[in-house]
Design a protein around this motif. Structure first.
Motif, PDB file in Angstrom:
ATOM      1  N   LEU A  87      48.210  15.938  94.915  1.00 31.01           N
ATOM      2  CA  LEU A  87      47.694  16.174  93.560  1.00 31.01           C
ATOM      3  C   LEU A  87      48.833  16.601  92.633  1.00 31.01           C
ATOM      4  CD1 LEU A  87      45.173  16.805  91.588  1.00 31.01           C
ATOM      5  CD2 LEU A  87      45.439  19.138  92.448  1.00 31.01           C
ATOM      6  N   GLU A  88      49.617  17.559  93.070  1.00 28.62           N
ATOM      7  CA  GLU A  88      50.694  18.090  92.231  1.00 28.62           C
ATOM      8  C   GLU A  88      51.876  17.131  92.132  1.00 28.62           C
ATOM      9  OE1 GLU A  88      51.487  21.920  93.969  1.00 28.62           O
ATOM     10  OE2 GLU A  88      49.448  22.607  93.553  1.00 28.62           O
ATOM     11  N   ARG A  89      52.279  16.558  93.262  1.00 29.39           N
ATOM     12  CA  ARG A  89      53.463  15.687  93.287  1.00 29.39           C
ATOM     13  C   ARG A  89      53.295  14.449  92.414  1.00 29.39           C
ATOM     14  NH1 ARG A  89      54.684  12.564  98.161  1.00 29.39           N
ATOM     15  NH2 ARG A  89      53.150  13.940  99.095  1.00 29.39           N
ATOM     16  N   PHE A  90      52.088  13.875  92.414  1.00 27.03           N
ATOM     17  CA  PHE A  90      51.837  12.654  91.653  1.00 27.03           C
ATOM     18  C   PHE A  90      51.126  12.919  90.316  1.00 27.03           C
ATOM     19  CE2 PHE A  90      52.587  11.090  95.922  1.00 27.03           C
ATOM     20  CZ  PHE A  90      53.403   9.999  95.684  1.00 27.03           C
ATOM     21  N   ARG A  91      50.939  14.204  90.004  1.00 29.54           N
ATOM     22  CA  ARG A  91      50.297  14.603  88.743  1.00 29.54           C
ATOM     23  C   ARG A  91      48.973  13.867  88.533  1.00 29.54           C
ATOM     24  NH1 ARG A  91      55.746  14.804  85.085  1.00 29.54           N
ATOM     25  NH2 ARG A  91      56.670  16.500  86.256  1.00 29.54           N
ATOM     26  N   LEU A  92      48.111  13.997  89.522  1.00 35.05           N
ATOM     27  CA  LEU A  92      46.814  13.326  89.502  1.00 35.05           C
ATOM     28  C   LEU A  92      45.771  14.179  88.792  1.00 35.05           C
ATOM     29  CD1 LEU A  92      46.925  12.094  93.205  1.00 35.05           C
ATOM     30  CD2 LEU A  92      47.502  10.796  91.140  1.00 35.05           C
ATOM     31  N   THR A  93      44.652  13.564  88.482  1.00 35.67           N
ATOM     32  CA  THR A  93      43.556  14.248  87.815  1.00 35.67           C
ATOM     33  C   THR A  93      42.505  14.648  88.844  1.00 35.67           C
ATOM     34  OG1 THR A  93      43.916  12.967  85.804  1.00 35.67           O
ATOM     35  CG2 THR A  93      41.770  14.051  86.036  1.00 35.67           C
ATOM     36  N   MET A 146      41.175  18.344 106.262  1.00 34.79           N
ATOM     37  CA  MET A 146      42.412  18.640 105.550  1.00 34.79           C
ATOM     38  C   MET A 146      42.347  20.066 105.026  1.00 34.79           C
ATOM     39  SD  MET A 146      42.783  14.961 103.643  1.00 34.79           S
ATOM     40  CE  MET A 146      44.210  15.338 102.661  1.00 34.79           C
ATOM     41  N   GLN A 147      43.357  20.852 105.334  1.00 34.84           N
ATOM     42  CA  GLN A 147      43.350  22.265 104.993  1.00 34.84           C
ATOM     43  C   GLN A 147      43.323  22.517 103.487  1.00 34.84           C
ATOM     44  OE1 GLN A 147      46.731  24.445 106.556  1.00 34.84           O
ATOM     45  NE2 GLN A 147      45.404  26.181 106.984  1.00 34.84           N
ATOM     46  N   ASP A 148      43.944  21.638 102.728  1.00 35.11           N
ATOM     47  CA  ASP A 148      44.051  21.834 101.281  1.00 35.11           C
ATOM     48  C   ASP A 148      43.517  20.631 100.508  1.00 35.11           C
ATOM     49  OD1 ASP A 148      46.008  20.081 102.070  1.00 35.11           O
ATOM     50  OD2 ASP A 148      47.612  21.006 100.927  1.00 35.11           O
ATOM     51  N   ALA A 149      42.384  20.099 100.937  1.00 36.84           N
ATOM     52  CA  ALA A 149      41.822  18.881 100.346  1.00 36.84           C
ATOM     53  C   ALA A 149      41.281  19.113  98.942  1.00 36.84           C
ATOM     54  CB  ALA A 149      40.707  18.338 101.235  1.00 36.84           C
ATOM     55  N   VAL A 150      41.523  18.128  98.094  1.00 41.39           N
ATOM     56  CA  VAL A 150      40.953  18.078  96.753  1.00 41.39           C
ATOM     57  C   VAL A 150      40.495  16.649  96.510  1.00 41.39           C
ATOM     58  CG1 VAL A 150      42.362  19.961  95.807  1.00 41.39           C
ATOM     59  CG2 VAL A 150      43.190  17.609  95.670  1.00 41.39           C
ATOM     60  N   LEU A 151      39.686  16.485  95.480  1.00 40.61           N
ATOM     61  CA  LEU A 151      39.207  15.157  95.095  1.00 40.61           C
ATOM     62  C   LEU A 151      39.873  14.776  93.784  1.00 40.61           C
ATOM     63  CD1 LEU A 151      37.131  13.367  96.554  1.00 40.61           C
ATOM     64  CD2 LEU A 151      35.470  14.053  94.839  1.00 40.61           C
ATOM     65  N   VAL A 152      40.433  13.564  93.739  1.00 38.88           N
ATOM     66  CA  VAL A 152      41.076  13.081  92.519  1.00 38.88           C
ATOM     67  C   VAL A 152      40.384  11.808  92.049  1.00 38.88           C
ATOM     68  CG1 VAL A 152      43.301  14.148  93.038  1.00 38.88           C
ATOM     69  CG2 VAL A 152      42.875  11.780  93.736  1.00 38.88           C
ATOM     70  N   GLU A 153      40.543  11.551  90.755  1.00 38.18           N
ATOM     71  CA  GLU A 153      39.843  10.425  90.138  1.00 38.18           C
ATOM     72  C   GLU A 153      40.407   9.069  90.546  1.00 38.18           C
ATOM     73  OE1 GLU A 153      37.972   9.554  85.810  1.00 38.18           O
ATOM     74  OE2 GLU A 153      39.925  10.527  85.848  1.00 38.18           O
ATOM     75  N   LEU A 176      39.041   9.952  95.380  1.00 39.93           N
ATOM     76  CA  LEU A 176      39.830   9.992  96.602  1.00 39.93           C
ATOM     77  C   LEU A 176      40.095  11.407  97.073  1.00 39.93           C
ATOM     78  CD1 LEU A 176      41.599   7.718  94.532  1.00 39.93           C
ATOM     79  CD2 LEU A 176      41.727   6.936  96.876  1.00 39.93           C
ATOM     80  N   VAL A 177      40.066  11.582  98.384  1.00 42.94           N
ATOM     81  CA  VAL A 177      40.418  12.847  99.021  1.00 42.94           C
ATOM     82  C   VAL A 177      41.918  12.815  99.290  1.00 42.94           C
ATOM     83  CG1 VAL A 177      40.107  14.307 101.050  1.00 42.94           C
ATOM     84  CG2 VAL A 177      38.150  13.029 100.110  1.00 42.94           C
ATOM     85  N   VAL A 178      42.631  13.800  98.738  1.00 43.37           N
ATOM     86  CA  VAL A 178      44.073  13.942  98.961  1.00 43.37           C
ATOM     87  C   VAL A 178      44.379  15.418  99.168  1.00 43.37           C
ATOM     88  CG1 VAL A 178      44.676  11.906  97.571  1.00 43.37           C
ATOM     89  CG2 VAL A 178      44.640  14.175  96.502  1.00 43.37           C
ATOM     90  N   SER A 179      45.603  15.718  99.541  1.00 40.49           N
ATOM     91  CA  SER A 179      46.035  17.114  99.667  1.00 40.49           C
ATOM     92  C   SER A 179      46.421  17.655  98.295  1.00 40.49           C
ATOM     93  CB  SER A 179      47.220  17.210 100.621  1.00 40.49           C
ATOM     94  OG  SER A 179      48.355  16.595 100.035  1.00 40.49           O
ATOM     95  N   GLU A 180      46.429  18.975  98.175  1.00 40.79           N
ATOM     96  CA  GLU A 180      46.878  19.608  96.924  1.00 40.79           C
ATOM     97  C   GLU A 180      48.311  19.214  96.610  1.00 40.79           C
ATOM     98  OE1 GLU A 180      46.306  23.832  96.933  1.00 40.79           O
ATOM     99  OE2 GLU A 180      44.118  23.651  96.960  1.00 40.79           O
TER     100      GLU A 180
END
Length: 193
Positions: free
Chosen positions: A92-98, A120-127, A85-89
């Motif tokens: 990622l930090e708030r929900f302690r995602l991988t 998204m300016q600060d997009a990351v990919l999480v599992e 999933l594509v989410v913001s940083e």
């Protein structure tokens, strides 16, 4: 490709976003997962005709949903990226995602996730995530990313373009038995006697 005007697609998604907002079920800070096949929206088989322009139109409306309700969006990739999933940083930090290492592109991740990642300016990919609510556009199967217990939501608008759309929210598990109380009002009246 079916000849579905972008204006019709935009109207469909705007109607859905308005219905979600009017329901008042979404709360600030919750996660809202979106699975989307732009191919299905265009009237083609999932994974065959990704469309950046459709992704752009949808993304614009999803941002409105985010702004009006305060939910955080998560865009599910296709199976080629194991439905990451594509989410913001921040998410990622708030929900302690991988976090995982990949960048979604139309052929591996899907056009919607790829577009969201670019915008998204600060997009990351999480599992994986456990979202509070979500929308599945084109039968992409978002269930693996929803918290238990999933409750279907019935909206008037059931399609975006040619794609079938389903909606869900979640609620806490009901525990206990026949003596359990689930309503705060009922519990209050029992305590006041």
């Amino acid at each position: 490709m079916a000849n579905i005007p972008l204006e019709d697609i935009q109207n469909d998604v705007d109607t859905i976003v308005s219905e979600w907002i009017d329901l008042g079920l979404l709360k600030r800070g919750e996660l809202f997962v979106i699975g989307c096949s732009t191919s299905e929206v265009a009237g083609e088989r999932i994974g065959t005709s990704g469309n950046k322009q459709i992704a752009k139109e949808l993304f614009t409306s999803f941002r409105k949903l985010e702004e009006k309700t305060g939910v955080s969006l998560a865009f599910q990739c296709c199976e080629h990226l194991n439905r990451a999933l594509v989410v913001s940083e921040d998410v990622l930090e708030r929900f302690r995602l991988t976090e995982v290492s990949a960048i979604p592109v139309p052929g591996a991740g899907g056009s919607m996730a790829a577009y969201a990642f670019q915008q998204m300016q600060d997009a990351v990919l999480v599992e994986s995530i456990q979202a509070h609510a979500g929308m599945d556009i084109g039968d992409t199967f978002i269930g693996m990313h929803l918290k238990p217990v999933v409750v279907p939501i019935r909206l008037r608008q059931k399609n975006i373009g040619a794609a079938h759309v389903t909606f869900a929210r979640t609620r806490p598990k009901l525990i206990g038995g026949e003596r359990a109380v689930y309503s705060k009002d009922q519990a209050k009246s029992m305590l006041c006697d």
